[in-house]
Each structure stands twice: as C-alpha cells, then as structure tokens.
Design a protein around this motif. Structure first.
Motif, PDB file in Angstrom:
ATOM      1  N   PRO A   5       0.834  -1.215   0.000  1.00 19.05           N
ATOM      2  CA  PRO A   5       0.000   0.000   0.000  1.00 19.05           C
ATOM      3  C   PRO A   5       0.866   1.261   0.000  1.00 19.05           C
ATOM      4  O   PRO A   5       1.841   1.360   0.745  1.00 19.05           O
ATOM      5  CB  PRO A   5      -0.811  -0.117   1.293  1.00 19.05           C
ATOM      6  CG  PRO A   5       0.017  -0.997   2.174  1.00 19.05           C
ATOM      7  CD  PRO A   5       0.730  -1.956   1.257  1.00 19.05           C
ATOM      8  N   TRP A   6       0.502   2.201  -0.855  1.00 18.91           N
ATOM      9  CA  TRP A   6       1.242   3.451  -0.936  1.00 18.91           C
ATOM     10  C   TRP A   6       0.851   4.339   0.244  1.00 18.91           C
ATOM     11  O   TRP A   6      -0.321   4.399   0.623  1.00 18.91           O
ATOM     12  CB  TRP A   6       0.946   4.167  -2.254  1.00 18.91           C
ATOM     13  CG  TRP A   6       1.507   3.448  -3.435  1.00 18.91           C
ATOM     14  CD1 TRP A   6       0.933   2.421  -4.112  1.00 18.91           C
ATOM     15  CD2 TRP A   6       2.769   3.668  -4.048  1.00 18.91           C
ATOM     16  NE1 TRP A   6       1.741   1.982  -5.117  1.00 18.91           N
ATOM     17  CE2 TRP A   6       2.879   2.733  -5.108  1.00 18.91           C
ATOM     18  CE3 TRP A   6       3.816   4.552  -3.817  1.00 18.91           C
ATOM     19  CZ2 TRP A   6       3.994   2.669  -5.929  1.00 18.91           C
ATOM     20  CZ3 TRP A   6       4.918   4.487  -4.648  1.00 18.91           C
ATOM     21  CH2 TRP A   6       5.006   3.553  -5.681  1.00 18.91           C
ATOM     22  N   PRO A   7       1.795   5.047   0.844  1.00 18.15           N
ATOM     23  CA  PRO A   7       1.466   5.894   2.004  1.00 18.15           C
ATOM     24  C   PRO A   7       0.630   7.107   1.589  1.00 18.15           C
ATOM     25  O   PRO A   7       0.780   7.629   0.485  1.00 18.15           O
ATOM     26  CB  PRO A   7       2.839   6.320   2.536  1.00 18.15           C
ATOM     27  CG  PRO A   7       3.746   6.227   1.341  1.00 18.15           C
ATOM     28  CD  PRO A   7       3.224   5.091   0.515  1.00 18.15           C
ATOM     29  N   ALA A   8      -0.231   7.522   2.469  1.00 19.09           N
ATOM     30  CA  ALA A   8      -1.035   8.721   2.227  1.00 19.09           C
ATOM     31  C   ALA A   8      -0.229   9.958   2.598  1.00 19.09           C
ATOM     32  O   ALA A   8       0.624   9.916   3.489  1.00 19.09           O
ATOM     33  CB  ALA A   8      -2.323   8.661   3.047  1.00 19.09           C
ATOM     34  N   ARG A   9      -0.489  11.029   1.878  1.00 23.29           N
ATOM     35  CA  ARG A   9       0.237  12.264   2.149  1.00 23.29           C
ATOM     36  C   ARG A   9      -0.149  12.814   3.511  1.00 23.29           C
ATOM     37  O   ARG A   9      -1.327  12.880   3.858  1.00 23.29           O
ATOM     38  CB  ARG A   9      -0.058  13.301   1.071  1.00 23.29           C
ATOM     39  CG  ARG A   9       0.473  14.689   1.407  1.00 23.29           C
ATOM     40  CD  ARG A   9       0.245  15.682   0.303  1.00 23.29           C
ATOM     41  NE  ARG A   9       1.169  15.443  -0.802  1.00 23.29           N
ATOM     42  CZ  ARG A   9       1.167  16.179  -1.923  1.00 23.29           C
ATOM     43  NH1 ARG A   9       0.305  17.140  -2.081  1.00 23.29           N
ATOM     44  NH2 ARG A   9       2.038  15.903  -2.876  1.00 23.29           N
ATOM     45  N   ALA A  10       0.851  13.220   4.269  1.00 18.86           N
ATOM     46  CA  ALA A  10       0.624  13.827   5.578  1.00 18.86           C
ATOM     47  C   ALA A  10       1.135  15.263   5.545  1.00 18.86           C
ATOM     48  O   ALA A  10       2.291  15.509   5.197  1.00 18.86           O
ATOM     49  CB  ALA A  10       1.354  13.039   6.664  1.00 18.86           C
TER      50      ALA A  10
END
Length: 194
Positions: free
Chosen positions: A113-118
């Motif tokens: 899973p690709w990380p979500a932008r924070a």
C-alpha cells in the motif's frame, strides 16, 4: 495528453537503451547507451513534475559517463569504440536474477500500500528537497564536482601531452626509439642511384 505521450516515449527509449548496454560489443557504445537510458529516466522525472530530481539525475549521469570515458582513454590506451568485447558475463545466471528481481519489484509495486500524504507541501519544493538531500553541503558539492572532473582531465593531459593523434608526437617517439628509416629522396624517386 502531451505528458502521457512524453512519458511513454522516454520510457521506451530508456528501456531500449538499457537493453543496448548488454547488446553492443564495445565499452564506449555501452557507456553511451547507459547515458541515454539515465537521461531518459531523468526526463521522465521532469515530465512527472519532479524537476529537481530529474535535472540532478541528468546532470549526474552525464558527468559520470564523461568521467568513465576519460578513464577508458587513460587505462585502455586506444579507442574503446574500435575494441569489440562481450559486455556480459554469466549470462544465464544474470538473466534469471534479473527476471526474478523484476517480478518481485512489479508485484511489490501493486501489493504494497502506498502511504497517504501527511501535511501540506512546502512553498518552495525545490529548496526544501535540496535541503533535505544535501543540507548545508549543497554549495560545497557544486564546487567540488567540476574541480574533481577538471583534475581528472588535467591528469590525462599531463600523462599524454601529445595525444594519440598528434603526428609530431609520433615522429618524436620514432626519433627517440632510434628509427633509422631514411626519408624519401628525390634522387631515389626515379630509380637512379648515385
């Protein structure tokens, strides 16, 4: 639309030139093919709006290939483009390893899973990325890189001041080696001996 066309164009050229590295039969051609491949990768990054990383990739690889060409001339003592050679070793094993690594990376790209932008991006992305990668050493590296390259070129010039294609240097070497070949004489041209 234009970005998608450029992306696939550069991708095809990058893969084709990457394959050419292992197909061509000389070190020089392999070097040029590798440079083209990495320049296309840098161009892809620019198309994806990663301007800083793309430009740095292009500049770094062009400089690296230039230095590699200088070292080829220094150590081989001849034109590498005229010297056929096999650029691959353990072909069967390397093909198997390359295929396995490619499959693993492809599966990982789709499974992980690709990380979500924070948070929010910085106002100046290029500056913030440069600070993150190099910190306060950026100016030092920009100065050292051309100095190192100039040093390598200067060492090559000092090691062989006349070059490989200088007729005067070849004549000087012949005289030092004791070559006693007589220059053509006009009296000998007609076949008459005195």
């Amino acid at each position: 639309m234009i970005a998608a066309v450029l992306f696939w164009l550069f991708a095809v050229v990058a893969v084709a030139s990457g394959i050419a590295v292992f197909v061509v039969n000389s070190m020089a051609r392999a070097t040029y093919a590798l440079a083209v491949s990495f320049v296309c990768v840098g161009a892809i990054l620019v198309v994806l709006n990663l301007d800083y990383i793309g430009v740095i990739t292009i500049l770094m690889m062009l400089m690296e290939m230039a230095i590699m060409a200088v070292f080829m001339v220094m150590f081989m003592g001849m034109n590498p483009a005229l010297m056929p050679m096999d650029m691959t070793h353990s072909k069967r094993r390397s093909m198997i390893i390359a295929a396995v690594v490619f499959v693993l990376l492809a599966v990982a790209a789709f499974v992980i899973p690709w990380p979500a932008r924070a948070g929010e991006p910085a106002a100046d992305l290029v500056r913030s990325l440069g600070d993150a990668i190099m910190g306060s050493k950026m100016l030092v590296m920009l100065v050292i890189s051309p100095v190192l390259f100039a040093t390598i070129v200067a060492a090559l010039v000092l090691a062989n001041p006349h070059g490989r294609s200088d007729p005067a240097g070849e004549d000087r070497d012949d005289q030092e080696g004791g070559d006693t070949a007589m220059p053509p004489d006009s009296s000998m041209a007609g076949g008459h001996h005195k």
